[in-house]
Write a protein that holds these residues in place. Structure first.
Motif, PDB file in Angstrom:
ATOM      1  N   ASN A  22      -0.484 -27.046  68.820  1.00 27.75           N
ATOM      2  CA  ASN A  22      -1.483 -26.982  69.892  1.00 27.75           C
ATOM      3  C   ASN A  22      -2.036 -25.570  70.020  1.00 27.75           C
ATOM      4  O   ASN A  22      -3.246 -25.372  70.142  1.00 27.75           O
ATOM      5  N   ARG A  23      -1.143 -24.597  70.005  1.00 24.33           N
ATOM      6  CA  ARG A  23      -1.563 -23.200  70.159  1.00 24.33           C
ATOM      7  C   ARG A  23      -2.394 -22.740  68.967  1.00 24.33           C
ATOM      8  O   ARG A  23      -3.383 -22.034  69.144  1.00 24.33           O
ATOM      9  N   LEU A  24      -2.035 -23.156  67.760  1.00 23.85           N
ATOM     10  CA  LEU A  24      -2.821 -22.783  66.587  1.00 23.85           C
ATOM     11  C   LEU A  24      -4.219 -23.400  66.658  1.00 23.85           C
ATOM     12  O   LEU A  24      -5.203 -22.763  66.277  1.00 23.85           O
ATOM     13  N   ASP A  29      -9.930 -22.486  67.708  1.00 26.45           N
ATOM     14  CA  ASP A  29     -11.105 -22.707  68.545  1.00 26.45           C
ATOM     15  C   ASP A  29     -11.595 -21.391  69.141  1.00 26.45           C
ATOM     16  O   ASP A  29     -12.800 -21.126  69.192  1.00 26.45           O
ATOM     17  N   TYR A  30     -10.668 -20.555  69.576  1.00 26.17           N
ATOM     18  CA  TYR A  30     -11.023 -19.231  70.097  1.00 26.17           C
ATOM     19  C   TYR A  30     -11.781 -18.449  69.017  1.00 26.17           C
ATOM     20  O   TYR A  30     -12.802 -17.830  69.293  1.00 26.17           O
ATOM     21  N   ARG A  31     -11.260 -18.485  67.787  1.00 30.79           N
ATOM     22  CA  ARG A  31     -11.908 -17.780  66.672  1.00 30.79           C
ATOM     23  C   ARG A  31     -13.318 -18.305  66.424  1.00 30.79           C
ATOM     24  O   ARG A  31     -14.254 -17.540  66.193  1.00 30.79           O
ATOM     25  N   LYS A  32     -13.456 -19.621  66.476  1.00 33.88           N
ATOM     26  CA  LYS A  32     -14.768 -20.236  66.267  1.00 33.88           C
ATOM     27  C   LYS A  32     -15.765 -19.744  67.320  1.00 33.88           C
ATOM     28  O   LYS A  32     -16.922 -19.461  67.006  1.00 33.88           O
ATOM     29  N   TYR A  46      -7.818 -21.499  77.690  1.00 39.01           N
ATOM     30  CA  TYR A  46      -6.912 -22.251  76.821  1.00 39.01           C
ATOM     31  C   TYR A  46      -5.471 -22.186  77.319  1.00 39.01           C
ATOM     32  O   TYR A  46      -4.540 -21.949  76.560  1.00 39.01           O
ATOM     33  N   ASN A  47      -5.302 -22.379  78.615  1.00 40.76           N
ATOM     34  CA  ASN A  47      -3.945 -22.419  79.172  1.00 40.76           C
ATOM     35  C   ASN A  47      -3.207 -21.094  78.945  1.00 40.76           C
ATOM     36  O   ASN A  47      -2.086 -21.058  78.466  1.00 40.76           O
ATOM     37  N   TRP A  52       0.149 -15.959  75.661  1.00 42.05           N
ATOM     38  CA  TRP A  52       0.872 -16.485  74.510  1.00 42.05           C
ATOM     39  C   TRP A  52       0.689 -15.547  73.316  1.00 42.05           C
ATOM     40  O   TRP A  52       1.648 -15.220  72.623  1.00 42.05           O
ATOM     41  N   ALA A  53      -0.555 -15.101  73.073  1.00 43.36           N
ATOM     42  CA  ALA A  53      -0.827 -14.208  71.953  1.00 43.36           C
ATOM     43  C   ALA A  53      -0.055 -12.899  72.107  1.00 43.36           C
ATOM     44  O   ALA A  53       0.521 -12.390  71.138  1.00 43.36           O
ATOM     45  N   ASP A  54      -0.017 -12.370  73.320  1.00 41.39           N
ATOM     46  CA  ASP A  54       0.738 -11.142  73.573  1.00 41.39           C
ATOM     47  C   ASP A  54       2.226 -11.355  73.284  1.00 41.39           C
ATOM     48  O   ASP A  54       2.876 -10.504  72.676  1.00 41.39           O
TER      49      ASP A  54
END
Length: 86
Positions: A22-24, A29-32, A46-47, A52-54
């Motif tokens: 889900n996160r990937l 989508d964020y990258r897009k 994105y929740n 999460w990335a941090d």
């Protein structure tokens, strides 16, 4: 138990942990939408993808220092394949 039944009838969204897949997908989508995977820590979309990335960056740092962490080689490869920057 009655309360949960009422909430479910109202389509209450129980907080669930998102899977790595889900996160990937969110990261892709964020990258897009943004042209890169450099999700800032403060990004709340994105929740809370930014938090999460941090956390992934922190886990990666621990992994590189050979300390106990939840990071894996597979996760690193999957995230780097999308263009994630540590």
């Amino acid at each position: 138990q009655q309360r949960s039944g009422v909430l479910e009838k109202l389509d209450f969204g129980w907080k669930r942990r998102l899977t790595l897949e889900n996160r990937l997908a969110q990261l892709a989508d964020y990258r897009k939408n943004n042209g890169d995977c450099n999700v800032p820590c403060q990004f709340e979309g994105y929740n809370n993808l930014g938090k999460w990335a941090d956390n992934q960056r922190q886990q990666h740092r621990l992994y590189k220092e050979d300390k106990e962490c939840s990071m894996t080689k597979e996760r690193i490869r999957a995230m780097e394949k999308l263009g994630f920057k540590w």
